[in-house]
Design a protein around this motif. Structure first.
Motif, mmCIF file in Angstrom:
data_model
loop_
_atom_site.group_PDB
_atom_site.id
_atom_site.type_symbol
_atom_site.label_atom_id
_atom_site.label_comp_id
_atom_site.label_asym_id
_atom_site.label_seq_id
_atom_site.Cartn_x
_atom_site.Cartn_y
_atom_site.Cartn_z
ATOM 1 N N PHE A 1 0.846 -1.348 0.197
ATOM 2 C CA PHE A 1 0.086 -0.039 -0.030
ATOM 3 C C PHE A 1 0.830 1.312 0.031
ATOM 4 C CE2 PHE A 1 -1.923 3.548 2.274
ATOM 5 C CZ PHE A 1 -3.423 3.584 1.391
ATOM 6 N N GLU A 2 1.888 1.059 0.875
ATOM 7 C CA GLU A 2 2.680 2.475 0.794
ATOM 8 C C GLU A 2 3.536 2.568 -0.321
ATOM 9 O OE1 GLU A 2 5.130 1.652 4.243
ATOM 10 O OE2 GLU A 2 3.686 2.327 5.751
ATOM 11 N N ALA A 3 4.039 1.546 -0.929
ATOM 12 C CA ALA A 3 4.840 1.728 -2.226
ATOM 13 C C ALA A 3 3.837 2.353 -3.354
ATOM 14 C CB ALA A 3 5.271 0.405 -2.779
ATOM 15 N N ASP A 4 2.539 1.576 -3.503
ATOM 16 C CA ASP A 4 1.618 2.089 -4.424
ATOM 17 C C ASP A 4 1.155 3.620 -4.025
ATOM 18 O OD1 ASP A 4 1.473 -0.335 -5.854
ATOM 19 O OD2 ASP A 4 -0.215 -1.005 -4.860
ATOM 20 N N PHE A 5 1.096 3.885 -2.872
ATOM 21 C CA PHE A 5 0.578 5.206 -2.616
ATOM 22 C C PHE A 5 1.766 6.331 -3.126
ATOM 23 C CE2 PHE A 5 0.618 8.755 0.016
ATOM 24 C CZ PHE A 5 -0.745 9.502 -0.178
ATOM 25 N N MET A 6 2.926 5.763 -2.732
ATOM 26 C CA MET A 6 3.986 6.504 -3.406
ATOM 27 C C MET A 6 4.188 6.897 -5.010
ATOM 28 S SD MET A 6 5.302 7.981 -0.797
ATOM 29 C CE MET A 6 6.612 9.063 -1.344
ATOM 30 N N ILE A 7 3.880 5.836 -5.404
ATOM 31 C CA ILE A 7 3.775 6.035 -6.872
ATOM 32 C C ILE A 7 2.427 6.563 -7.443
ATOM 33 C CG2 ILE A 7 3.330 4.726 -9.033
ATOM 34 C CD1 ILE A 7 4.923 2.216 -7.994
#
Length: 187
Positions: A159-165
């Motif tokens: 979730f955190e990685a997708d949010f950053m993208i």
């Protein structure tokens, strides 16, 4: 009876981008977005938020894009969906899906005075969306996300990685859109 009524919960995600001055809310409903902002204001104490207002009217710019496809900025590509409207007594609307937007049919509607109020676009081959005349974005689809084969145990990291993208893409997309519509208006 009310004590036994089921509670309906709804999750609306959003974030504040202080660096760029954006509040991004993941809902297509203006009413739900305002409810989100009201709760955010209540939580923070105060929050001054105004819709994006550009120097050039989005409906006029999008109409010009379909009139002369060469005027579409390089970072954007028109897809196969639009909505045209004319402000007459009947509020005439033409909705086009899966149609070549360079067709004579679309051109004829524009020549009769119709304006583009919705247009599906792709930005830099990275995000597709429908842009409305009020500059809201609907049906966003990101072409880059973290590998879907990650372990289910690591959903927070995904979730955190997708949010950053997503945050990076939305920020750059909004900046390009604002530029395409002549920059931010002072009034």
């Amino acid at each position: 009876m009310l004590a036994d009524a089921p509670v309906v919960e709804e999750r609306i995600l959003g974030y504040i981008d202080n660096l760029n001055g954006f509040v991004v809310i993941n809902t297509a409903s203006a009413k739900k977005a305002e409810a989100f902002l009201t709760l955010l204001r209540k939580t923070l104490g105060t929050l001054s938020v105004v819709p994006i207002n550009t120097n050039h009217r989005p409906d006029a710019v999008m109409t010009n894009w379909l009139k002369t496809f060469s005027s579409i900025p390089e970072s954007f590509e028109a897809n196969d969906e639009c909505q045209l409207e004319i402000d007459n007594d009947e509020k005439s609307v033409v909705k086009c899906k899966h149609l070549d937007l360079t067709s004579d049919e679309i051109g004829a509607h524009i020549e009769t005075g119709m304006s583009v109020t919705k247009l599906s676009l792709t930005w830099n081959d990275r995000v597709s969306f429908v842009l409305n005349a009020d500059l809201t974005l609907k049906r966003l689809e990101f072409f880059e996300t973290q590998d879907d084969n990650q372990d289910d145990d690591d959903l927070t990291t995904k979730f955190e990685a997708d949010f950053m993208i997503m945050h990076g893409e939305i920020t750059a997309l909004l900046k390009d859109l604002i530029s395409a519509f002549g920059g931010l208006s002072d009034g």
